[in-house]
Design an enzyme around this catalytic site. Sequence first.
Site, PDB file in Angstrom:
ATOM      1  N   HIS A 209       0.797  -1.236   0.000  1.00  0.00           N
ATOM      2  CA  HIS A 209       0.000   0.000   0.000  1.00  0.00           C
ATOM      3  C   HIS A 209       0.825   1.281   0.000  1.00  0.00           C
ATOM      4  O   HIS A 209       0.275   2.379  -0.049  1.00  0.00           O
ATOM      5  CB  HIS A 209      -0.934   0.031   1.212  1.00  0.00           C
ATOM      6  CG  HIS A 209      -0.175   0.096   2.516  1.00  0.00           C
ATOM      7  ND1 HIS A 209       0.425   1.235   2.958  1.00  0.00           N
ATOM      8  CD2 HIS A 209       0.123  -0.853   3.428  1.00  0.00           C
ATOM      9  CE1 HIS A 209       1.044   0.992   4.101  1.00  0.00           C
ATOM     10  NE2 HIS A 209       0.879  -0.281   4.409  1.00  0.00           N
ATOM     11  N   HIS A 242      -5.925  -3.188   0.987  1.00  0.00           N
ATOM     12  CA  HIS A 242      -6.025  -1.885   1.665  1.00  0.00           C
ATOM     13  C   HIS A 242      -7.120  -1.065   0.989  1.00  0.00           C
ATOM     14  O   HIS A 242      -7.325  -1.165  -0.226  1.00  0.00           O
ATOM     15  CB  HIS A 242      -4.660  -1.205   1.533  1.00  0.00           C
ATOM     16  CG  HIS A 242      -4.483   0.034   2.349  1.00  0.00           C
ATOM     17  ND1 HIS A 242      -5.145   1.206   2.087  1.00  0.00           N
ATOM     18  CD2 HIS A 242      -3.706   0.291   3.427  1.00  0.00           C
ATOM     19  CE1 HIS A 242      -4.780   2.134   2.960  1.00  0.00           C
ATOM     20  NE2 HIS A 242      -3.909   1.595   3.788  1.00  0.00           N
TER      21      HIS A 242
END
Length: 384
Positions: A209, A242
């Site tokens: 992420h 995410h």
Amino acid sequence: MELKKIAIVFGTRPEAIKMAPLIKELKKTPELYDVKIIVTAQHREMLDQVLKVFKITPDYDLNIMRSEQTLSDITAMVLKKLECIFIKESPDMVLVHGDTTTSFTAALAAYYQQIPIGHVEAGLRTNDKYFPFPEEVNRQFIDTIADLYFVPTKTTKVNLLKENKPEEKIFVTGNTAIDAIHYTLQQTGQHSIQKILDPSQKWILLTMHGRENYGQPMKEVFEAVRKVVETYKSVSVIMPVHLSPSVQKAAESSLGNHDRIHLIPPLKVDDFHKVLKKVYLVLTDSGGLQEEAPALNLPVLVLRNNTERPEGQKAGTLKVIGTKKERVYKEIIELLEDEVQYKKMSLAPNPYGDGFASVYIVKALTEYFKKEGKFFKEQGDSER
Ligand code: UD1
Ligand code: UDP
């Protein structure tokens, strides 16, 4: 020691996970500590998941998260909102964690009110201002204005000493991430995802992420992972994706529509840790996972060009492999096929502490408050 008011500020999932054990420890002595929990909610859903698992109710919730928020959005909103709260509450100390923009801004807001700052997970460095971005600069800024440093390892202490931070303000405590694992693994309950973890498959757990990995690096890594799964029928992937829209889009486009690649919503941290216990290998750019996986005897291939966690590399549990497609593919294959190398990595010792970091932090805080006044005068700092 008189009652001290401690404001603990956090906003994202990893900060919440790593501050939760400390909150629990501080709350064990209400005669010494009045704990005020302030969440910025830089993350909303992913923060709330953690608060629920650790049964934490914030005293203040700034609720700032916006879709595709920029770093300036977060900084401006948190700074202004915390000013009012710090003036109203006038805490004796503000505790922040790590390197997020919430933590940096909370430290800045505390500094503007001349409130002492304790930095939990201080001292991590890559010394490359764009890797990771913006975390490296966030943590360096926090350490510039912090009054107490709770560092996870001796290496991180040395980093601070090299920057001329006073040794008596640095406490080596281990990482509270390990304390958190001890708590989560005691929780009962089983997420349905555990049922799909077919033991005849080798499971790779993937998370990615970092802002510095948006775009091409993420695309290359995901393509390498897909190629591995297509080549090896005995390999499956689980990726709790995410909630950042950039990550969602990239994962769906390169990893979607494959029956052995499971793209799932973020897991509650207790479920996530139980899943970790069942997988073969971790592929990640996450900081927290670089600390947790070694505690669970799992090798980690780090999807970055460098790491601020060299202890894990030295212990042999982490390998930094960058984000180029060919290299990522080759490194995964090596761990799938080379049992000796796999065992060496998975059995390497965990360098991040014994699970009592929060106890050591509270001890250090109490020591600090007992010497309060004297401590600052000795250092020639503020007279507060
Ligand atoms: C942030 C931290 C990073 C940390 C990471 C942990 C900064 C600058 N970055 O990055 O250091 O490693 O958290 O995950 O502080 N979103 C949701 N719901 C959520 C969480 C995020 O919808 O519960 C979406 C929102 O659209 C948000 C976006 O994700 O705008 C990005 O969130 P943000 O906190 O800005 O950045 P992260 O990449 O999560
Ligand atoms: N984690 C979680 N659910 C998930 C994925 C990760 O609870 O679906 C936990 C993980 O155990 C670790 C933390 O989230 O403690 C890592 O957070 P993240 O990757 O968001 O941030 P970073 O560590 O990179 O700052």
